[in-house]
Write a protein that holds these residues in place. Structure first.
Motif, short mmCIF file in Angstrom:
data_model
loop_
_atom_site.label_atom_id
_atom_site.label_comp_id
_atom_site.label_asym_id
_atom_site.label_seq_id
_atom_site.Cartn_x
_atom_site.Cartn_y
_atom_site.Cartn_z
N LEU A 123 0.80 -1.24 -0.21
CA LEU A 123 0.02 -0.13 -0.18
C LEU A 123 0.93 1.24 0.08
CD1 LEU A 123 -2.66 1.75 0.54
CD2 LEU A 123 -2.22 1.21 2.99
N ILE A 160 -2.97 -3.39 6.02
CA ILE A 160 -3.64 -1.96 5.37
C ILE A 160 -4.37 -1.14 6.15
CG2 ILE A 160 -5.01 -1.72 3.47
CD1 ILE A 160 -4.23 -4.24 1.97
N VAL A 165 -2.63 -3.82 -4.64
CA VAL A 165 -3.14 -2.67 -4.05
C VAL A 165 -3.40 -1.64 -5.17
CG1 VAL A 165 -3.38 -0.89 -2.36
CG2 VAL A 165 -2.46 -3.29 -1.81
#
Length: 245
Positions: A51, A87, A118
Motif C-alpha cells: 500500500l 493495510i 493494491v
C-alpha cells in the motif's frame, strides 16, 4: 468518453471541471508466511508496504487518496485477514483511517505463495500541469534503498508520511518521485523527460540498487533554496544536479 492520461506510474482521469481522479497501484508476491515464499515475514507487513508504494506516488504528485482496493491472492483466514489489518494500520499512519477500503480474497484455490495487489484512487484539482524541468536545480535524496529482508530490519529508519507531505508543501521543491525496483539513476532520468536537462551525480555508487517498496524519494529542488531546505530537513542529502545538456 473519458480520456485517460498516463503520467509516470499514474493514470489521470479528468472526470469533471473541478476535480480529476488519479490512480496508482502496486503488487507483491513471494513475501509472507507460505511454504514457497522467498522472504518470510508477517503478511500484514507485506500488505502495508504494498500500500505504501501507491500512497507515496500519490502524495509526491500532490493528490489526496479517497479509496483503497486490495486484491489478495490468498485465503481470508489467516493470510487475508493479516493483510487487511496491515493495510488498515498503514492507512492510520498516512492519516487516511476514514477512507473506504474494499477488496477480495481467493477462496476457491489453495495457494503456496503470498500475493497481494493494491490500488489507490485519489483526487486532485482539475488542471494540474505535469512536471517538466525548465531550470537548473539540485537533486536531493530522502531515505535509503532497502529491499526484501532489509526493509524489515530497517523499518524504523524509513521516512514517514507526514515528512513526505511537509516536503511536498515546500515552495522550493519542484518535483518529487519515489524510487522502486529500477533504482535511483532510472528515476532521476525520468525526472528530466522531455526536457533539455540531464542529471550529474556527485557519486556513482548505489544508483542502480532497488529501493523496494519506495524506501527512497528523489526531490528536484530550486538551487537558491537548496541550502535552506537541507538545513531544515536533516533526513535529506544532495546527490546530484540537473543541468542543461
Amino acid at each position: 468518453m473519458i480520456l485517460t492520461q498516463e503520467y509516470r506510474d499514474l493514470s489521470i482521469l479528468p472526470v469533471s471541471n473541478e476535480k480529476w481522479l488519479v490512480i496508482a497501484c502496486d503488487s507483491s508476491a513471494g513475501i509472507g508466511k507460505k511454504k514457497q515464499d522467498a522472504v518470510e515475514i508477517d503478511p500484514a507487513i507485506t500488505a502495508a508496504f504494498c500500500l505504501r508504494v501507491p500512497l507515496m506516488e500519490l502524495f509526491c504528485y500532490g493528490a489526496e487518496p479517497i479509496a483503497v482496493i486490495d486484491l489478495i491472492g490468498n485465503e481470508y483466514e489467516p493470510t487475508g485477514e493479516r493483510m487487511i489489518l496491515g493495510i488498515s494500520a498503514e492507512l492510520v499512519k498516512a492519516g487516511l483511517a476514514d477512507i473506504p477500503l474494499n477488496g477480495s480474497t481467493e477462496e476457491n484455490m489453495p495457494t503456496k505463495t503470498t500475493s497481494v495487489g493494491v490500488t489507490v484512487i485519489a483526487e486532485i484539482k482539475a488542471g494540474k500541469e505535469n512536471f517538466q524541468m525548465n531550470e537548473t536545480c539540485s537533486l536531493l535524496q530522502l531515505g535509503e534503498p532497502f529491499v526484501g529482508e532489509q526493509v524489515v530490519k530497517n523499518r524504523e529508519r524509513i521516512f514517514s508520511y507526514p515528512l513526505v507531505k511537509a516536503l511536498r508543501a515546500e515552495p522550493g521543491v519542484m518535483d518529487m518521485l519515489p524510487v522502486g525496483s529500477k533504482g535511483i539513476q532510472y528515476e532521476a532520468q525520468l525526472m528530466t523527460k522531455d526536457s533539455e536537462f540531464q542529471i550529474h551525480f556527485l557519486e556513482k555508487d548505489g544508483l542502480d540498487c532497488s529501493a523496494g517498496p519506495a524506501t527512497v524519494i528523489l526531490l528536484a529542488v530550486k538551487t537558491d533554496q537548496e541550502a535552506d531546505i537541507l538545513s531544515r530537513y536533516a533526513e535529506l542529502k544532495k546527490i546530484g544536479e540537473f543541468k542543461k545538456r
